[in-house]
Motif scaffolding. Sequence first.
Motif: not given
Length: 151
Positions: A10, A16-17, A20, A45
């Motif tokens: 990710h 997503d998580d 950032d 995701h």
Amino acid sequence: MKGIYDIHTHIIPGVDDGADTLKTAKKMIRREYADGVRTIVLTPHFRKGMFEPPIVQAGYQKVQELAAELAPDLQVLLGCEFHVNTEMVQMLKHGERPTLNGTSCVLTEFSQLHTFQFIENSCHELLTNGYTPVIAHAERYPILQKNMDYL
């Protein structure tokens, strides 16, 4: 190709998580490379209405450029972590969501509430339609924790 493949990441910033920012993505890529990874599959995701293709594609291109600057021998590919839904096979067939780098493999995510029958039926549907499910987070599903024979 030499090196380790990471097929579940990710790293796309703002999706997503995971990362950032682009700065965080850069740190993640450097760490992957230092650990011997030479092929990274970005797998944001996907659930209906989340992380739509234009956003993912733009982020993918940024990460590809960043990776090329950091390490010319690092390959960055695209896939997705596909949360199972009833339209999954049709979406894959119509190219609405990517498989793992255009292969028949699909990083498949289930809910912790799904029954073994649901997981089995979903995998069967993928397999009979020419896709190979790669189950994400199998260790997290309570039904598999209760009965390891299901694995």
